[in-house]
Design a protein around this motif. Structure first.
Motif, mmCIF file in Angstrom:
data_model
loop_
_atom_site.group_PDB
_atom_site.id
_atom_site.type_symbol
_atom_site.label_atom_id
_atom_site.label_comp_id
_atom_site.label_asym_id
_atom_site.label_seq_id
_atom_site.Cartn_x
_atom_site.Cartn_y
_atom_site.Cartn_z
ATOM 1 N N ILE A 289 27.611 -5.522 13.900
ATOM 2 C CA ILE A 289 26.498 -5.636 14.959
ATOM 3 C C ILE A 289 25.497 -4.586 14.496
ATOM 4 N N GLY B 106 23.964 -9.633 15.359
ATOM 5 C CA GLY B 106 25.398 -9.747 14.985
ATOM 6 C C GLY B 106 25.344 -10.694 13.793
ATOM 7 N N PHE C 170 28.734 -11.599 21.743
ATOM 8 C CA PHE C 170 28.861 -11.936 20.318
ATOM 9 C C PHE C 170 30.057 -12.698 20.043
#
Length: 446
Positions: A105, A53, A124
């Motif tokens: 991502i 990410g 994330f």
């Protein structure tokens, strides 16, 4: 030319037009912070999968950083850097109190289940929650993400910081999202197109439109343009393209696309080669899909009189920029800061970039940082509503959006006149100048 090189090139040209000090120019170009995190999640079958990410926070001189989060297998640092930088100039052109950021991502969301997407989003958010915030960095949806994604981010962030609806925009209305947000970018494209056509004594009604891309932006633009009396004669998406010289029934096409996951097979027109769409005969061409689709290889075949960049950087600089600039002498270049003036360089030269292929054909391009700024503008409205705890009705949202889009176009035209440049450089000089002024006012020293 990749996205980062193209964006940086436009910035550097604007910096030359403004006569920015080289140190300030470098400071504005370098991102405030770059974040890269590993996101490992259990898949539904019990195996583990890892994804990378990114979040690039480009500039916060004018306010909290702002920008979308995209889920796409081609997400990489260069692309995210380019889009974060574009957001900085875009929010400044719209004159909303934000800086710029972008995230993503590297994944293929279509290959992940809903539960896997939720787990990935929450991991994330866990990795970056202390680096985003209501007055720090406010994410939003982008390619491959949606209102549900923002709801997951909001919920995960709130576990650490308490309920914070203003930490993301583009949320479901039930969680504080703004009315009118889904249509905002497409509606902003309509308002920007109206402003450009009005400069030439024209309106939407009676104009022939070709739209590349039938996702959120393209579909809303097509619907709103049709409602305003425009005729959409060709549209494409990833599944195919359709053309009808008498005008496409957009409502019927939207129904077909929803039922068939694409426009392929639509019987309301003739199927055409999607690669030929950009060179169809029309008045207004709206690229609303991917970047770099108009380039030196196809620019000579463009037949549109106007190009409205609903996508991010759809026109490669080599397609619309002169190789050799004409240099005009200029006295000291300055950035005006309200009642004071800060001299940035004593040897500034003003460059007037003579557009190459498209300009020679008489094509006017309304650049992305102006044309597609409707989405981030309504995101700002959403953020304001969340902070105030007071919801606006949709009529107010749309009315304010038109005001902001029309003003941004007017301000861009003023920069075109004062710096003798085209609309792209007018928008970039407007955005860069506003960020530079804020940077100087906050105490930047050479």
């Amino acid at each position: 030319m990749n996205a980062l090189a193209a964006t940086s090139r436009n910035f550097k040209q604007a910096a030359k037009l403004l006569g920015l000090d080289s140190k300030l120019e470098k400071s504005l170009l370098i991102p405030f912070r770059e974040i890269k995190v590993e996101c490992t999640i259990p898949k539904d079958d019990g195996t583990l999968a890892s994804y990378v990410g990114f979040r690039v926070q480009h500039d916060n001189a004018r306010g909290p950083m702002k920008g979308g989060i995209r889920y796409h297998h081609e997400v990489d640092p260069d692309e995210v850097n380019a889009l974060a930088q574009l957001m900085t100039w875009k929010t400044a052109v719209a004159n909303i109190p934000y800086g710029g950021a972008k995230g993503g991502i590297g994944c293929s969301p279509g290959d992940l289940s809903i539960s896997e997407l939720e787990r990935l989003t929450r991991v994330f958010t866990q990795k970056i929650h202390d680096l985003i915030g209501i007055h720090t960095d406010v994410p939003a949806p982008d390619m491959g993400t949606n209102a549900q994604t923002m709801a997951w981010i909001l919920d995960e962030y709130s576990k650490f910081h308490g309920y914070s609806p203003a930490v993301v925009t583009g949320k479901p209305v039930d969680l504080g999202g703004s009315l009118g947000r889904d249509a905002a970018t497409g509606r902003g494209v309509l308002f920007a197109t109206e402003a450009l056509l009005a400069e030439h004594g024209k309106g939407i009604a009676g104009q022939r439109f070709v739209i590349q891309g039938f996702g959120n932006v393209g579909s809303w633009a097509a619907q709103l343009i049709t409602e305003a009396g425009g005729k959409v004669i060709a549209i494409s998406d990833v599944t195919g393209a359709v053309k009808n010289s008498n005008g496409i029934d957009i409502a019927k096409l939207m129904k077909h696309s929803a039922e068939n996951r694409g426009i392929k097979g639509f019987d309301g027109g003739d199927a055409v080669d999607p690669t030929s769409l950009l060179t169809e005969e029309c008045d207004v061409l709206i690229p609303a899909a991917l970047g770099g689709v108009i380039n030196k290889d196809n620019a000579d075949g463009i037949k549109a009189k106007y190009i409205i960049e609903a996508a991010n950087h759809p026109t490669d600089p080599e397609a619309d920029e002169a190789r050799t600039p004409k240099i005009l002498p200029q006295n000291k270049a300055r950035i005006c800061c309200h009642n004071s003036t800060h001299t940035l360089t004593d040897s500034g030269e003003m460059y007037m970039f003579v557009v190459q292929i498209l300009a020679n054909k008489g094509v006017l391009i309304l650049p992305d940082i102006l044309a597609n700024s409707g989405g981030v503008t309504v995101s700002y409205f959403e953020w304001v509503q969340n902070i105030q705890g007071f919801m606006w009705d949709e009529e107010k949202v749309n009315r304010e959006l038109k005001t902001y889009m029309t003003r941004a176009f007017r301000d861009t035209k003023e920069m075109c006149r004062s710096h003798h440049c085209d609309l792209r450089m007018g928008a970039f000089t407007l955005g860069v100048n506003r960020v530079a002024r804020a940077t100087v006012l906050r105490g930047w020293e050479a």
